[in-house]
Write an enzyme that holds these catalytic residues in place. Structure first.
Site, PDB file in Angstrom:
ATOM      1  N   THR A  13       0.830  -1.209   0.000  1.00 49.58           N
ATOM      2  CA  THR A  13       0.000   0.000   0.000  1.00 49.58           C
ATOM      3  C   THR A  13       0.863   1.257   0.000  1.00 49.58           C
ATOM      4  O   THR A  13       0.744   2.121  -0.885  1.00 49.58           O
ATOM      5  CB  THR A  13      -0.917  -0.001   1.243  1.00 49.58           C
ATOM      6  N   ALA A  43      12.593  -3.780  -4.114  1.00 49.01           N
ATOM      7  CA  ALA A  43      12.477  -5.174  -3.677  1.00 49.01           C
ATOM      8  C   ALA A  43      11.003  -5.450  -3.392  1.00 49.01           C
ATOM      9  O   ALA A  43      10.378  -4.739  -2.594  1.00 49.01           O
ATOM     10  CB  ALA A  43      13.296  -5.410  -2.407  1.00 49.01           C
ATOM     11  N   GLU A 129       8.893   9.885   9.675  1.00 48.84           N
ATOM     12  CA  GLU A 129       7.617  10.629   9.701  1.00 48.84           C
ATOM     13  C   GLU A 129       6.414   9.748   9.372  1.00 48.84           C
ATOM     14  O   GLU A 129       5.371   9.843  10.024  1.00 48.84           O
ATOM     15  CB  GLU A 129       7.705  11.819   8.738  1.00 48.84           C
ATOM     16  N   GLY A 187      -6.603  -1.489   2.785  1.00 47.53           N
ATOM     17  CA  GLY A 187      -5.160  -1.394   3.056  1.00 47.53           C
ATOM     18  C   GLY A 187      -4.828  -0.570   4.288  1.00 47.53           C
ATOM     19  O   GLY A 187      -3.682  -0.183   4.487  1.00 47.53           O
ATOM     20  N   ASP A 201      -0.655  -1.133  17.755  1.00 50.64           N
ATOM     21  CA  ASP A 201      -0.168  -0.178  16.749  1.00 50.64           C
ATOM     22  C   ASP A 201      -0.156   1.241  17.337  1.00 50.64           C
ATOM     23  O   ASP A 201       0.826   1.982  17.194  1.00 50.64           O
ATOM     24  CB  ASP A 201      -1.084  -0.250  15.513  1.00 50.64           C
ATOM     25  N   LYS A 205       3.091   3.874  18.186  1.00 50.86           N
ATOM     26  CA  LYS A 205       3.173   5.279  17.758  1.00 50.86           C
ATOM     27  C   LYS A 205       3.273   6.210  18.971  1.00 50.86           C
ATOM     28  O   LYS A 205       4.018   7.190  18.959  1.00 50.86           O
ATOM     29  CB  LYS A 205       1.950   5.628  16.908  1.00 50.86           C
TER      30      LYS A 205
HETATM   31  N1  HSE Z   1      -2.884   0.172  10.649  1.00 49.70           N
HETATM   32  C1  HSE Z   1      -2.520   1.544  10.764  1.00 49.70           C
HETATM   33  C2  HSE Z   1      -3.771   2.362  11.025  1.00 49.70           C
HETATM   34  C3  HSE Z   1      -1.851   1.984   9.491  1.00 49.70           C
HETATM   35  O1  HSE Z   1      -4.878   1.864  10.810  1.00 49.70           O
HETATM   36  O2  HSE Z   1      -3.652   3.491  11.475  1.00 49.70           O
HETATM   37  C4  HSE Z   1      -1.167   3.301   9.604  1.00 49.70           C
HETATM   38  O3  HSE Z   1      -0.136   3.274  10.549  1.00 49.70           O
END
Ligand code: HSE
Length: 436
Positions: A13, A43, A129, A187, A201, A205
């Site tokens: 993506t 790649a 970033e 995606g 996730d 961050k």
């Molecule tokens: N899976 C992450 C989200 C992708 O939905 O925010 C972007 O970091």
């Protein structure tokens, strides 16, 4: 001057978005960077993607090490994701004297300190970033634009998939799994979507943002992480009735005893701008002592949105290579020797208000039992709702909003409340942030 040569690892993506924008906006980007930027080697395990994206004329390989070991490549762009082999590839690229751009929040959150030390030793840049909040330039804002400030706290909706799910559940009453499947098809979701839904996730961050905001080493393992999978339609509706929206928030706050670093569902007053950030959009609210509150908003996931952040990093490195080699911004905003050991707090030391939903027997004296336990812990009730489940039924929901209390006191009180005969099942507990 010859163009800067970029090697792309991954053509999924974000890789696709990056290649497409670099091709479409090549002239404009070169005018900004002071030099052309050329993707020279890709790649990918899906070579047919190159033809789909109109970049089949670029050198292709299925072996990412060929790219990081190629002497012609100046900047390696890692868009594979995950911890391994991404880490080995990035370390090899640095060892070979190449600058690195990565969208890999898991990699930076977990191994950033080691990667930055290697980059420092080699005099190279690792730019990331796109790893946080997709297309929003939040790293640049925190590291550079807010450099004058003591950051007091920041709070962000930093997972697009989770926000998309909560929005669709609230607006359209859609089923959790159905919305998640759509986010995967678009995606947005991680390879393992539990990373989105369970807050991992967002925790990756948040630990990056927290380090940059407060000048502490990366500490993903100390981030309290709670997902959205237990949020029900009832909680969403009760929160609305009380004037709140439920958002999956990452919060980092400086206190006298340490840093709060936490990801969890949160009630936010509906009048706050961030409470109205919907769909796959992300937003980060930063409170600085000098500037006050600033809000950064934009697409948190997606091909070209995240590709935009990838290219911004490539342009920064190109400028440094071309015209201003010494003008490097430290990876975590503060000089490496100036990082502090301010502790990240245990969750029971954190202070927030709470939304509590209790399924109770609809009979006399229940409320008195609940409030006496709360009162003994000095927990005060700021708002209250009671809903009888069905007319004539002996079951009811009690919904409470509390004052700001210690998480540890609330845990103790809820354990006692859940043990009462008049309480059915476990309490639902969602933290409340006024963000004022
Ligand atoms: N899976 C992450 C989200 C992708 O939905 O925010 C972007 O970091």
């Amino acid at each position: 001057m010859d163009p800067v040569k970029v090697g792309l690892l991954g053509l999924g993506t974000v890789g696709g978005g990056t290649a497409t924008i670099l091709k479409r906006n090549a002239t404009e980007i070169a005018r900004r960077a002071g030099r052309g930027i050329e993707v020279d080697f890709i790649a990918t395990l899906e070579p047919e993607r190159a033809a789909e994206l109109g970049v089949a004329d670029i050198r292709l390989t299925q072996d990412a090490y060929e790219v990081v070991n190629d002497p012609a490549i100046d900047i390696v762009v890692e868009l594979i994701g995950g911890y391994s082999p991404a880490k080995e590839l990035v370390m090899t690229a640095l060892e070979n004297g190449k600058h690195v751009v990565t969208a890999n929040k898991a990699l930076i959150a977990m191994h950033g300190d080691e990667i930055f030390a290697k980059a420092q030793e080699k005099g190279l840049v690792v730019a990331f970033e796109p790893a946080v909040a997709g297309g929003i330039p939040i790293i640049k804002a925190l590291r550079e634009g807010l450099a004058a400030n003591q950051v007091e706290w920041l709070a962000g909706i930093i997972n697009g998939t989770g926000n998309f799910i909560l929005t669709e559940m609230r607006d359209k009453g859609r089923d959790f799994d159905d919305v998640l499947a759509e986010a995967q098809a678009l995606g947005y979701a991680e390879a393992d979507p539990t990373f989105d839904v369970e807050g991992i996730d967002a925790a990756h961050k948040l630990s990056i943002l927290s380090s940059i905001a407060f000048g502490i080493p990366l500490q993903f393992d100390k981030t309290y992480t709670e997902g959205i999978s237990k949020i029900t339609q009832e909680d969403v509706a009760y929160a609305e009735e009380l004037g709140y929206r439920i958002k999956h928030l990452g919060v980092a706050r400086r206190t006298e005893s340490g840093i709060e670093q936490r990801v969890h569902p949160t009630l936010i007053p509906e009048s706050r701008l961030i409470a109205n950030v919907n769909g796959v959009m992300n937003a980060v609210l930063v409170q600085g002592d000098a500037v006050g509150a600033t809000l950064y908003y934009g697409a948190g996931a997606g091909d070209e949105a995240t590709g935009s952040a990838v290219i911004a990093d490539i342009v920064d490195i190109t400028r440094a290579l071309t015209s201003d080699p010494q003008n490097r911004v430290p990876h975590l905003a503060f000089q490496p020797s100036e990082l502090q050991n301010t502790p990240v707090l245990e969750m029971d030391q954190v202070q927030t208000a709470f939304y509590v939903r209790l399924a109770v027997k609809h009979q006399a004296g229940v409320l008195a039992e609940v409030t006496s336990i709360l009162g003994a812990k000095n927990i005060s009730i700021e708002a209250f709702l009671q809903k009888v489940i069905n007319e004539g039924s002996d079951e009811a929901d009690i919904i409470l909003l509390t004052n700001v209390v210690n998480e540890g006191d609330m845990n103790d009180a809820l354990a006692q409340i859940e043990a009462l005969d008049v309480i059915n099942g476990n309490a639902t507990r969602i933290r409340v942030e006024a963000l004022s």
